[in-house]
Scaffold this active site. Sequence first.
Site, short mmCIF file in Angstrom:
data_model
loop_
_atom_site.label_atom_id
_atom_site.label_comp_id
_atom_site.label_asym_id
_atom_site.label_seq_id
_atom_site.Cartn_x
_atom_site.Cartn_y
_atom_site.Cartn_z
N SER A 77 34.70 35.31 32.85
CA SER A 77 36.11 35.51 33.21
C SER A 77 36.51 36.98 33.07
O SER A 77 37.71 37.30 33.08
CB SER A 77 37.00 34.63 32.32
OG SER A 77 36.81 34.99 30.97
N SER A 113 40.60 35.10 41.30
CA SER A 113 41.35 35.93 40.35
C SER A 113 42.08 37.03 41.10
O SER A 113 41.67 37.44 42.20
CB SER A 113 40.37 36.56 39.36
OG SER A 113 40.97 37.64 38.68
N ASN A 114 43.14 37.53 40.48
CA ASN A 114 43.83 38.71 41.05
C ASN A 114 42.86 39.88 41.17
O ASN A 114 43.07 40.78 41.98
CB ASN A 114 45.07 39.05 40.21
CG ASN A 114 44.76 39.62 38.84
OD1 ASN A 114 44.67 40.83 38.66
ND2 ASN A 114 44.57 38.76 37.85
N HIS A 115 41.77 39.86 40.40
CA HIS A 115 40.82 40.98 40.44
C HIS A 115 39.94 40.96 41.70
O HIS A 115 39.22 41.92 41.96
CB HIS A 115 40.00 41.02 39.16
CG HIS A 115 40.88 41.25 37.97
ND1 HIS A 115 41.48 42.47 37.73
CD2 HIS A 115 41.33 40.41 37.00
CE1 HIS A 115 42.25 42.38 36.65
NE2 HIS A 115 42.17 41.13 36.19
N TYR A 142 32.99 41.73 38.44
CA TYR A 142 33.67 40.43 38.26
C TYR A 142 34.56 40.12 39.46
O TYR A 142 34.51 39.02 40.03
CB TYR A 142 34.48 40.48 36.95
CG TYR A 142 35.50 39.37 36.82
CD1 TYR A 142 35.09 38.05 36.68
CD2 TYR A 142 36.87 39.66 36.84
CE1 TYR A 142 36.04 37.04 36.58
CE2 TYR A 142 37.81 38.65 36.73
CZ TYR A 142 37.40 37.35 36.59
OH TYR A 142 38.33 36.34 36.49
N LYS A 146 34.44 37.11 42.57
CA LYS A 146 35.51 36.22 43.02
C LYS A 146 35.67 36.30 44.53
O LYS A 146 36.02 35.31 45.18
CB LYS A 146 36.82 36.55 42.29
CG LYS A 146 36.75 36.27 40.79
CD LYS A 146 36.41 34.81 40.50
CE LYS A 146 36.45 34.46 39.03
NZ LYS A 146 36.10 33.05 38.78
C1 15L Z 1 41.34 37.48 34.97
O1 15L Z 1 40.78 37.23 36.02
C2 15L Z 1 40.71 37.14 33.66
O2 15L Z 1 39.89 36.00 33.74
C3 15L Z 1 41.72 36.99 32.56
O3 15L Z 1 41.03 36.98 31.33
C4 15L Z 1 42.76 38.11 32.58
O4 15L Z 1 42.14 39.33 32.32
C5 15L Z 1 43.43 38.16 33.94
O5 15L Z 1 42.48 38.22 34.99
C6 15L Z 1 44.39 39.35 34.08
O6 15L Z 1 44.34 40.05 35.09
O7 15L Z 1 45.20 39.54 33.17
#
Ligand code: 15L
Length: 268
Positions: A77, A113-115, A142, A146
């Site tokens: 994550s 994820s936003n990432h 990471y 995604k």
């Molecule tokens: C995520 O994708 C992570 O899994 C989580 O642990 C946070 O870091 C979240 O993003 C975030 O952007 O705050």
Amino acid sequence: MPPRRILITGAAGKIGVVLRSRLARPDRVLRLLDLHPPAPAEPGERVELRTAEITDPEAVREACEGVDAVIHLAGHSREHTWQDILSTNVDGTRNLLEGVRAAGVPRVVLASSNHAAGFLPVAEAGEEGFADEAPPRPDTYYGFSKVALEALGSLYHSRYGIDVVCLRIGACAPRPHDERDLSIWLSPDDAGRLFEACLTTPSPGYRVVWGVSRNTRRLLSPAGGEQIGYHPQDDAEDHAAEVVPNRPGLERDHLGASFTTLPLGEPG
Ligand code: 15L
């Protein structure tokens, strides 16, 4: 008809635990799979517990047998080495989708994820926030994984007609922690509402949806969620007085914030 048996991968993780109680229904069984044994069943709780690696083809295929939907949360994550990211997040997702295909499961919800879009410049968000269809702009290995997860979901939808909803989740936590979280917070109760909508909305096809609450400081559009019947009720603003400032020196230029400057491949 709402799904009666649901497989949740990564069920012992943060979001898995949030969903375990919130997705429980008297006429539903949750099959909980994790690398670490999920907590034992509470009295009367309708769960089936499985311990396995997400990269284990046999165990995952077997876990997919007889379920109506899968929620895929398993994987790292946050940032990890390239090899770990490829193995757990990319191969693991492909392995899951292969299990889904082989077992004939009609619907999957994939935790993105936003990432996946962390390099979107905050200044370009506009009043409505970034659209759900915002292009991939990963900020880490990471985040790349995604993007790969979303692409694999698209592939398995196009090839096999599986309904696939990818959720680009913001920051899911009991409370927003810092100023950044005020615009990307997903409360635990809204997470329950969001995943329930993904499971029950009629024929979603393939889509990518932001996973956030009804935050006043809007950065991510609520449109995609509304289209699948997700009606968030929580607002990070209610906790604005409690959050800590963003870390000094960290410019909030991009959606992914600190992830955009983390050393690539360094476990965080
Ligand atoms: C995520 O994708 C992570 O899994 C989580 O642990 C946070 O870091 C979240 O993003 C975030 O952007 O705050």
